[in-house]
Design an enzyme around this catalytic site. Structure first.
Site, PDB file in Angstrom:
ATOM      1  N   SER A   1       0.914  -1.238  -0.222  1.00  9.69           N
ATOM      2  CA  SER A   1      -0.229   0.142   0.104  1.00  9.69           C
ATOM      3  C   SER A   1       0.839   1.379   0.048  1.00  9.69           C
ATOM      4  O   SER A   1       2.064   1.343   0.558  1.00  9.69           O
ATOM      5  CB  SER A   1      -0.952  -0.038   1.203  1.00  9.69           C
ATOM      6  OG  SER A   1      -1.482   1.405   1.544  1.00  9.69           O
TER       7      SER A   1
ATOM      8  N   TYR B   1      -1.230  -0.625  10.549  1.00  4.86           N
ATOM      9  CA  TYR B   1      -1.351  -1.166   9.166  1.00  4.86           C
ATOM     10  C   TYR B   1      -0.220  -0.572   8.490  1.00  4.86           C
ATOM     11  O   TYR B   1       0.518  -1.210   7.574  1.00  4.86           O
ATOM     12  CB  TYR B   1      -2.525  -0.162   8.524  1.00  4.86           C
ATOM     13  CG  TYR B   1      -2.873  -0.645   6.901  1.00  4.86           C
ATOM     14  CD1 TYR B   1      -3.300  -1.948   6.605  1.00  4.86           C
ATOM     15  CD2 TYR B   1      -2.638   0.173   5.936  1.00  4.86           C
ATOM     16  CE1 TYR B   1      -3.610  -2.277   5.480  1.00  4.86           C
ATOM     17  CE2 TYR B   1      -2.815  -0.094   4.574  1.00  4.86           C
ATOM     18  CZ  TYR B   1      -3.468  -1.495   4.539  1.00  4.86           C
ATOM     19  OH  TYR B   1      -3.752  -1.915   3.024  1.00  4.86           O
TER      20      TYR B   1
END
Length: 279
Positions: free
Chosen positions: A152, A165
């Protein structure tokens, strides 16, 4: 200039195993691979959703022998050897493994319980490492293979509310970078997929600090690529064995280049973002 290879040329009859294949980018990649003539292995936790994706793969051109549904929770490490055995029994090889399963967490560090950090790391990092370790000996024996992982922009830039995350996705990039160096000797390629904003259910399915799910009402994605557009951008990059590539042209995607060129500016900007969130 090298001739651009088509998805059909790159992936026809190749065995492609996708985790997190029941929705979002994983689902759309599966359908795109089906249209390219691949033999597809679909894995995620929800069998019903996998079977729905399987039907879409058939509609895209795959035949009954070219799609294999193997439900798998990537935190269930004991289930992985059996899943690998099923793939090998069906197809005798694995050409491309896409570690795409993931879970998001959105909350301030002070609010995120340690068990939620553990879950984020297990799903987004330990699971991909474990499955890669199961598949890697097969690829080494084959003398070929391709391993990809979906990270990501949050694996490149530390974004507020995403300490869990980011920790996992930064770690995944580090793992894939080191793995790339190690396995090139064996003729195996490694690709890191770095999506920006993509309109999927990822935010709705993400956890808050106490482990509860954000939910569809608060987790609506209105910006970025559709999952189908993301998959359409990913396959050509995998076809040419790109080492690492960013998908999307939104502001979040541009953060990767901005951090590289002027990290101080990005750090100050993200501090302001966090202050606005507190306010």
């Amino acid at each position: 200039m090298d001739k651009k290879i088509s998805n059909q040329e790159a992936f026809s009859n190749k065995v492609v195993w996708i985790t997190g294949a029941s929705a979002g980018i994983g689902e759309e990649m599966a359908v795109a691979f089906a249209g390219s003539g691949s033999k597809i292995v679909l894995s995620a936790r929800n069998r019903e959703q996998l079977e729905r994706v399987e039907k879409r793969c058939f509609e895209a051109g795959a035949d009954q022998d070219s799609v294999l549904v193997i439900p798998l929770d990537v935190v269930d490490l004991d289930a992985m050897p059996g899943a690998v055995d099923k793939v090998m029994e069906a197809y005798s090889r694995i050409d491309l493994l896409i570690n795409n399963a993931g879970v998001g967490v959105r909350d301030f560090c002070t609010e995120v319980e340690l068990d939620v950090y553990r879950t984020a790391l297990e799903v987004n990092l330990i699971g991909p490492i474990a499955l890669t370790k199961q598949v890697l000996p097969i690829m080494i024996k084959q003398g070929s293979g391709h391993i990809a992982g979906t990270s990501s922009v949050a694996g490149k830039v530390g974004i507020p509310l995403r300490t869990a995350y980011c920790a996992a996705k930064f770690g995944l990039i580090g793992f894939l970078d080191a793995l790339r160096a190690e396995v090139a000797y064996h003729g195996i390629k490694v690709s890191t997929i770095i999506p920006g904003l993509v309109k999927t259910g990822a935010v709705a399915n993400a956890m808050t600090g106490d482990g509860s799910v954000i939910g569809a009402e608060k987790g609506v994605m209105t910006e970025g690529l559709t999952a189908q557009e993301a998959a359409a951008a990913i396959l050509p990059q995998l076809a040419c064995h790109a080492d690492e590539f960013v998908i999307g042209n939104c502001d979040s995607s541009k953060m990767v280049e901005l951090k590289r060129n002027d990290p101080t500016m990005i750090f100050r900007g993200l501090e302001k973002m966090a202050a606005d969130l507190y306010a």
